[in-house]
Design a protein around this motif. Structure first.
Motif, PDB file in Angstrom:
ATOM      1  N   SER A   6       0.066 -69.015 -58.780  1.00 34.22           N
ATOM      2  CA  SER A   6      -0.570 -69.142 -60.371  1.00 34.22           C
ATOM      3  C   SER A   6       0.027 -70.202 -61.460  1.00 34.22           C
ATOM      4  CB  SER A   6      -1.086 -67.540 -60.351  1.00 34.22           C
ATOM      5  OG  SER A   6      -2.129 -67.746 -59.797  1.00 34.22           O
ATOM      6  N   CYS A   7       1.323 -69.155 -61.025  1.00 38.42           N
ATOM      7  CA  CYS A   7       2.586 -69.999 -62.232  1.00 38.42           C
ATOM      8  C   CYS A   7       2.842 -70.934 -62.375  1.00 38.42           C
ATOM      9  CB  CYS A   7       3.958 -69.433 -62.291  1.00 38.42           C
ATOM     10  SG  CYS A   7       3.853 -67.423 -62.539  1.00 38.42           S
ATOM     11  N   TYR A   8       2.686 -71.262 -60.455  1.00 39.96           N
ATOM     12  CA  TYR A   8       3.197 -72.631 -59.922  1.00 39.96           C
ATOM     13  C   TYR A   8       2.610 -73.711 -60.491  1.00 39.96           C
ATOM     14  CZ  TYR A   8       4.203 -77.411 -57.430  1.00 39.96           C
ATOM     15  OH  TYR A   8       3.787 -77.808 -56.734  1.00 39.96           O
ATOM     16  N   TRP A   9       1.489 -73.968 -59.823  1.00 39.03           N
ATOM     17  CA  TRP A   9       0.084 -74.211 -60.717  1.00 39.03           C
ATOM     18  C   TRP A   9      -0.285 -74.529 -62.508  1.00 39.03           C
ATOM     19  CZ3 TRP A   9      -5.502 -75.533 -58.570  1.00 39.03           C
ATOM     20  CH2 TRP A   9      -5.266 -75.432 -56.949  1.00 39.03           C
ATOM     21  N   VAL A  10       0.234 -73.604 -63.383  1.00 38.54           N
ATOM     22  CA  VAL A  10       0.226 -73.606 -64.105  1.00 38.54           C
ATOM     23  C   VAL A  10       1.433 -74.752 -64.971  1.00 38.54           C
ATOM     24  CG1 VAL A  10      -0.166 -72.245 -67.035  1.00 38.54           C
ATOM     25  CG2 VAL A  10      -0.464 -71.766 -65.321  1.00 38.54           C
ATOM     26  N   VAL A  11       2.618 -74.208 -64.142  1.00 39.77           N
ATOM     27  CA  VAL A  11       3.819 -74.565 -64.501  1.00 39.77           C
ATOM     28  C   VAL A  11       3.740 -76.223 -64.611  1.00 39.77           C
ATOM     29  CG1 VAL A  11       6.418 -74.833 -64.573  1.00 39.77           C
ATOM     30  CG2 VAL A  11       5.193 -72.301 -65.208  1.00 39.77           C
ATOM     31  N   SER A  12       3.378 -76.451 -63.246  1.00 37.37           N
ATOM     32  CA  SER A  12       3.740 -77.707 -62.790  1.00 37.37           C
ATOM     33  C   SER A  12       2.162 -78.493 -64.030  1.00 37.37           C
ATOM     34  CB  SER A  12       2.991 -77.640 -61.740  1.00 37.37           C
ATOM     35  OG  SER A  12       2.977 -78.754 -60.377  1.00 37.37           O
ATOM     36  N   ILE A  13       1.136 -78.157 -63.917  1.00 37.82           N
ATOM     37  CA  ILE A  13       0.524 -79.098 -64.319  1.00 37.82           C
ATOM     38  C   ILE A  13       0.816 -79.497 -65.997  1.00 37.82           C
ATOM     39  CG2 ILE A  13      -1.861 -79.172 -65.031  1.00 37.82           C
ATOM     40  CD1 ILE A  13      -3.088 -78.202 -63.262  1.00 37.82           C
ATOM     41  N   ALA A  14       1.008 -78.364 -66.933  1.00 42.66           N
ATOM     42  CA  ALA A  14       1.610 -77.784 -67.812  1.00 42.66           C
ATOM     43  C   ALA A  14       2.436 -79.732 -68.051  1.00 42.66           C
ATOM     44  CB  ALA A  14       1.814 -76.483 -68.258  1.00 42.66           C
ATOM     45  N   THR A  15       3.470 -79.356 -67.325  1.00 42.92           N
ATOM     46  CA  THR A  15       4.978 -80.231 -67.630  1.00 42.92           C
ATOM     47  C   THR A  15       4.024 -81.699 -67.674  1.00 42.92           C
ATOM     48  OG1 THR A  15       6.065 -79.042 -66.367  1.00 42.92           O
ATOM     49  CG2 THR A  15       6.928 -80.918 -65.897  1.00 42.92           C
ATOM     50  N   VAL A  16       3.681 -82.225 -66.948  1.00 45.77           N
ATOM     51  CA  VAL A  16       2.980 -83.187 -66.491  1.00 45.77           C
ATOM     52  C   VAL A  16       2.001 -84.076 -67.712  1.00 45.77           C
ATOM     53  CG1 VAL A  16       1.127 -85.275 -65.714  1.00 45.77           C
ATOM     54  CG2 VAL A  16       2.174 -82.926 -63.626  1.00 45.77           C
ATOM     55  N   PHE A  17       1.411 -82.553 -68.285  1.00 49.76           N
ATOM     56  CA  PHE A  17       0.304 -83.364 -69.560  1.00 49.76           C
ATOM     57  C   PHE A  17       1.369 -83.005 -70.675  1.00 49.76           C
ATOM     58  CE2 PHE A  17      -2.800 -81.597 -67.233  1.00 49.76           C
ATOM     59  CZ  PHE A  17      -4.352 -83.267 -67.237  1.00 49.76           C
ATOM     60  N   VAL A  18       2.400 -82.269 -71.301  1.00 52.18           N
ATOM     61  CA  VAL A  18       3.986 -82.001 -72.076  1.00 52.18           C
ATOM     62  C   VAL A  18       4.368 -83.532 -72.147  1.00 52.18           C
ATOM     63  CG1 VAL A  18       5.363 -80.900 -72.428  1.00 52.18           C
ATOM     64  CG2 VAL A  18       3.407 -79.463 -72.428  1.00 52.18           C
ATOM     65  N   ASN A  19       5.107 -84.149 -70.959  1.00 61.57           N
ATOM     66  CA  ASN A  19       5.666 -85.344 -70.604  1.00 61.57           C
ATOM     67  C   ASN A  19       4.595 -86.530 -71.051  1.00 61.57           C
ATOM     68  OD1 ASN A  19       8.096 -84.298 -69.733  1.00 61.57           O
ATOM     69  ND2 ASN A  19       7.679 -84.452 -68.015  1.00 61.57           N
ATOM     70  N   LYS A  20       3.883 -86.947 -70.592  1.00 64.56           N
ATOM     71  CA  LYS A  20       2.763 -87.325 -71.098  1.00 64.56           C
ATOM     72  C   LYS A  20       2.913 -87.081 -72.383  1.00 64.56           C
ATOM     73  CE  LYS A  20      -0.543 -91.025 -69.870  1.00 64.56           C
ATOM     74  NZ  LYS A  20       0.090 -92.421 -69.721  1.00 64.56           N
ATOM     75  N   THR A  21       2.269 -86.401 -72.958  1.00 66.02           N
ATOM     76  CA  THR A  21       2.681 -86.200 -74.349  1.00 66.02           C
ATOM     77  C   THR A  21       3.861 -87.006 -75.240  1.00 66.02           C
ATOM     78  OG1 THR A  21       0.272 -85.084 -74.388  1.00 66.02           O
ATOM     79  CG2 THR A  21       1.433 -85.115 -76.538  1.00 66.02           C
ATOM     80  N   LEU A  22       4.964 -86.608 -74.487  1.00 67.70           N
ATOM     81  CA  LEU A  22       6.168 -87.148 -75.159  1.00 67.70           C
ATOM     82  C   LEU A  22       6.362 -88.538 -74.663  1.00 67.70           C
ATOM     83  CD1 LEU A  22       8.695 -84.042 -73.711  1.00 67.70           C
ATOM     84  CD2 LEU A  22       8.374 -84.891 -76.350  1.00 67.70           C
ATOM     85  N   LEU A  23       5.209 -89.184 -73.655  1.00 67.06           N
ATOM     86  CA  LEU A  23       6.290 -90.126 -73.474  1.00 67.06           C
ATOM     87  C   LEU A  23       5.141 -91.720 -73.936  1.00 67.06           C
ATOM     88  CD1 LEU A  23       6.636 -89.802 -69.556  1.00 67.06           C
ATOM     89  CD2 LEU A  23       8.882 -90.208 -71.241  1.00 67.06           C
ATOM     90  N   SER A  24       3.515 -90.892 -74.083  1.00 70.86           N
ATOM     91  CA  SER A  24       2.545 -91.657 -74.181  1.00 70.86           C
ATOM     92  C   SER A  24       2.179 -91.557 -75.938  1.00 70.86           C
ATOM     93  CB  SER A  24       1.963 -92.310 -73.157  1.00 70.86           C
ATOM     94  OG  SER A  24       2.798 -92.605 -72.829  1.00 70.86           O
ATOM     95  N   GLY A  25       2.251 -89.999 -76.301  1.00 71.29           N
ATOM     96  CA  GLY A  25       1.487 -89.390 -77.246  1.00 71.29           C
ATOM     97  C   GLY A  25       1.680 -90.104 -78.606  1.00 71.29           C
ATOM     98  N   GLN A  26       1.173 -90.311 -79.950  1.00 74.50           N
ATOM     99  CA  GLN A  26       0.818 -90.565 -80.923  1.00 74.50           C
ATOM    100  C   GLN A  26       2.195 -89.302 -81.535  1.00 74.50           C
ATOM    101  OE1 GLN A  26       0.293 -93.995 -81.521  1.00 74.50           O
ATOM    102  NE2 GLN A  26       0.297 -94.361 -79.423  1.00 74.50           N
ATOM    103  N   SER A  27       1.736 -88.138 -81.610  1.00 82.15           N
ATOM    104  CA  SER A  27       2.785 -87.607 -82.283  1.00 82.15           C
ATOM    105  C   SER A  27       3.542 -87.389 -82.062  1.00 82.15           C
ATOM    106  CB  SER A  27       1.774 -86.080 -81.730  1.00 82.15           C
ATOM    107  OG  SER A  27       3.050 -86.172 -80.557  1.00 82.15           O
TER     108      SER A  27
END
Length: 335
Positions: A20-41
């Motif tokens: 469960s920790c692997y799933w949460v951390v892995s999915i969160a990492t992808v979404f966080v990186n997408k926000t950093l790389l392409s997000g307007q914030s």
């Protein structure tokens, strides 16, 4: 009997928590990186600098753990320093592959959607088979080759459907293919370098991040990001640095939970868990970003996911069969 059942129940609970920790951390990492790389914030067109900063955070954490010896009661961090000349000579070629791998992975994620990210990087299995044959002389069974053929077909179908939906990025897909290639080479050469660091995965991660901090600097310059950084106005924003640090912590955490999942389960279970996680990640991404996909698009994902899982299963069966074969007398002294 009750003690055995209790131990088994405790083990299953532990495995469930780790997966469960692997799933949460892995999915969160992808979404966080997408926000950093392409997000307007963040709005910083410097993907290699963002990746470099994540290496800085990972190195800082590893350096702190190295000095303290790890986390008491959780794990012990191996002792070692990346600044010995002998270590640099042995590890730096692998660190170059590591640098190119994480750079191309993040560049792929910048230009493609999270829902297409897994398909864009799905050729790792194919490159593993190819390079294992070219570099190591290892042959692969026909059924595993067929699985690779289906992966390639699923990849082609996914690219075709993505282009029909007007969300296809050629440069992002190219980065995904190169990222798959570098990940394959990195995995193969890791086996050759691990003995140089006493088979310590954490020590290798520490060294890779240390050298990547240096190796990224010329790449940042060649990518024209110095001018972008010079004109960026949000370096004084606390929100910006919080997001950057969160991305770096996620990058470090994914390495830890991946190693932990393999340790408490097996490499096969890790592959199956990763495949299932990719499926959940794709579904979540389409819902989060309100994307509508065609039936053939979903079919391409199903083909890649099923073929990758079957390949992992077939390889495990082959390894079990090979482990039961008797060792010839002339080779026993070498084992």
């Amino acid at each position: 009997m009750k003690e055995a059942q209790t131990d088994l129940c405790t083990r299953y609970i532990r495995i469930f928590i780790v997966v469960s920790c692997y799933w949460v951390v892995s999915i969160a990492t992808v979404f966080v990186n997408k926000t950093l790389l392409s997000g307007q914030s963040v709005a910083l067109e410097a993907p290699l600098f963002i990746t470099w900063f994540q290496c800085v955070v990972s190195f800082t954490i590893c350096f702190s753990l190295s000095n303290t010896g790890g986390i008491p009661g959780v794990f012990n961090f191996p002792t070692g320093t990346p600044w010995r000349l002998e270590v640099v000579r042995k590890v730096i070629p692998l660190s170059l592959m590591f640098t190119l791998m994480i750079a191309t992975n993040n560049l792929c994620l910048k230009y493609v959607g999270v829902s297409f990210y897994y398909i864009g990087r799905s050729l790792t299995t194919v490159f593993n088979v190819l390079f294992s044959w070219i570099l190591l002389g290892q042959t692969t069974s026909l059924r595993c080759i067929l699985c690779c053929a289906f992966v390639i077909f699923g990849f082609y179908l996914g690219v075709d459907q993505e282009s029909l939906l007007d969300s296809f990025s050629l440069i992002g897909t190219i980065y995904g293919v190169v990222g798959s290639l570098m990940l394959s080479l990195y995995s193969i050469y890791t086996k050759k370098v691990l003995p140089s660091v006493n088979q310590e995965v954490w020590l290798l991660s520490y060294y890779n991040n240390a050298y990547s901090i240096i190796l990224f600097l010329p790449l940042i310059i060649m990518n024209g990001e110095v001018h972008v950084l010079w004109n960026y106005n949000n370096f004084d924003s606390l929100c910006f640095w919080v997001q950057m640090v969160i991305g770096g912590v996620c990058g470090f955490a994914i390495g830890y939970v991946t190693s932990l999942q393999i340790k408490v389960t097996s490499p096969l279970t890790h592959n199956i868990s990763g495949t299932a996680k990719a499926c959940a990640q794709t579904i979540m991404a389409t819902q989060w970003y309100s994307e509508t996909k065609s039936s053939l698009w979903w079919t391409s994902n199903a083909i890649v996911l099923a073929s990758s899982a079957m390949y992992a299963r077939f390889k495990q069966i082959e390894m079990e069969v090979n482990s039961r074969r008797p060792v010839p007398e002339e080779k026993k002294s070498l084992v």
